[in-house]
Design an enzyme around this catalytic site. Structure first.
Site, PDB file in Angstrom:
ATOM      1  N   SER A   1      26.956 -13.396   0.325  1.00  0.00           N
ATOM      2  CA  SER A   1      28.270 -12.741   0.307  1.00  0.00           C
ATOM      3  C   SER A   1      28.111 -11.330  -0.263  1.00  0.00           C
ATOM      4  O   SER A   1      27.112 -11.034  -0.930  1.00  0.00           O
ATOM      5  CB  SER A   1      29.204 -13.548  -0.601  1.00  0.00           C
ATOM      6  OG  SER A   1      30.280 -12.767  -1.046  1.00  0.00           O
TER       7      SER A   1
ATOM      8  N   TYR B   1      32.039 -17.519  -8.125  1.00  0.00           N
ATOM      9  CA  TYR B   1      31.535 -17.375  -6.745  1.00  0.00           C
ATOM     10  C   TYR B   1      30.478 -16.259  -6.678  1.00  0.00           C
ATOM     11  O   TYR B   1      29.435 -16.416  -6.038  1.00  0.00           O
ATOM     12  CB  TYR B   1      32.715 -17.067  -5.830  1.00  0.00           C
ATOM     13  CG  TYR B   1      32.392 -16.900  -4.364  1.00  0.00           C
ATOM     14  CD1 TYR B   1      32.050 -18.002  -3.578  1.00  0.00           C
ATOM     15  CD2 TYR B   1      32.467 -15.646  -3.747  1.00  0.00           C
ATOM     16  CE1 TYR B   1      31.778 -17.851  -2.217  1.00  0.00           C
ATOM     17  CE2 TYR B   1      32.206 -15.496  -2.398  1.00  0.00           C
ATOM     18  CZ  TYR B   1      31.863 -16.595  -1.638  1.00  0.00           C
ATOM     19  OH  TYR B   1      31.602 -16.445  -0.289  1.00  0.00           O
TER      20      TYR B   1
END
Ligand SMILES: NC(=O)c1ccc[n+]([C@@H]2O[C@H](COP(=O)([O-])OP(=O)(O)OC[C@H]3O[C@@H](n4cnc5c(N)ncnc54)[C@H](O)[C@@H]3O)[C@@H](O)[C@H]2O)c1
Length: 280
Positions: free
Chosen positions: A163, A176
């Site tokens: 990501s 995250y």
């Protein structure tokens, strides 16, 4: 020239979700047989139905990427049904709202007990553990279960899902960001560990794509874009969110041993320029 797709088999986790179901269909359309793994059987079957309706081959498996015992069982079933598999895509993952702060940066009012906000100090470490488990352990365990049979197999390759948050942590999403940074690290570790056995390990780092895991962060209940969305678009030189099909070329290139056979340990941004933009 380029790889013969027709004799390949791919195992894809998270293939009931938005990005990986789209890629499962794309890969199947090239003739690759697909083992569609999703936490919910119904979601996996939905992807499979679309693949088979188009005349291609796939089978659905319900799996929790954290349940090693059931993954071992599923791996045997996949091998029995399809024989040797060559491509493993670790797509399962996502953000968890409780592992995030409410505000982008700390403000003293957050400490007020009547405040409805979740500050850094309020985040339960169990929530950090959960988001780490899904993103990091979910990649680690699935790779442990499936990579063994891929060693020494021509064209064997693993693709992980990173990501934008991995390289530079995103505000709010503390858990995250750290978990995806760990996925990057694992990608490079595995690439080195298995290079001599011919197993390539890479990752894609998507920019911002509106999917189930981030819909509430990026869109309001009426479908309009949130303040955060406008900020993201303002920081994305191509001025738009990604579409699932924007990932197809990069994923197919990484799958194709003839096109990317000397690429391992790489993390490829597919982000409309987000990572390159300094903000000025
Ligand atoms: N959407 C984005 O902007 C974006 C950006 C960067 C990275 N990613 C990553 O891309 C991947 C695909 O996400 P998406 O955007 O398609 O989201 P999505 O929510 O549509 O799909 C994620 C899938 O992962 C599955 N999953 C989660 N936990 C699981 C578990 N324990 N066991 C099995 N499956 C589990 C979910 O059921 C879902 O099908 C994820 O790893 C995500 O972190 C997405």
């Amino acid at each position: 020239m380029y790889m013969e797709w027709g004799n390949k088999v791919a195992v894809i986790t998270g293939a009931g979700g938005v990005l990986l179901s789209a890629y499962a269909k794309e890969l199947a359309s090239k003739g690759v047989k697909i083992a569609v793994l999703s936490r919910s059987f119904e979601h996996a079957q939905r992807t499979v139905d679309e693949i088979t309706t188009a005349g291609n081959i796939a089978k659905a498996y319900a799996c929790d990427v954290l349940d090693k015992k059931s993954l071992i069982e599923i791996e045997k079933q996949i091998y029995e049904s399809f024989g040797q598999y060559h491509i493993l895509i670790n797509g399962a993952g996502g953000n968890m709202p409780n592992a995030s702060t409410t505000n982008e940066t700390f403000i003293f009012e957050d400490l007020n007990s009547s405040s409805n906000t979740r500050s850094f100090f309020d985040i339960d470490s169990n929530e950090i553990e959960k988001v780490f488990s899904i993103n990091f352990l979910g990649t680690f365990i699935v790779s442990q279960v499936f990579a063994k049979r891929m060693l020494g197999v021509k064209g064997a390759t693993i693709i992980n899902f990173s990501s934008m948050a991995a390289q530079k942590p995103m505000t709010k999403v503390v858990g995250y960001s750290a978990a995806k940074a760990a996925v990057d690290n694992l990608t490079r570790w595995l690439a080195v560990h298995f290079a001599e056995q011919g197993l390539r390990v890479n990752a894609v780092a998507p920019g911002f794509f509106i999917t189930n895991q981030n819909r509430t962060l990026l869109t309001n209940s009426d479908g309009s874009l949130t303040k955060r969305s406008h900020k993201i678009i303002g920081h994305t030189p191509m001025r738009r969110f990604g579409k699932a099909c924007d990932l197809f070329g990069t994923l197919s290139w990484l799958c194709d041993e003839d096109a990317s056979g000397f690429v391992t340990g790489s993390i490829i941004d597919v982000d409309g320029g987000f990572q390159s933009y300094s903000g000025v």
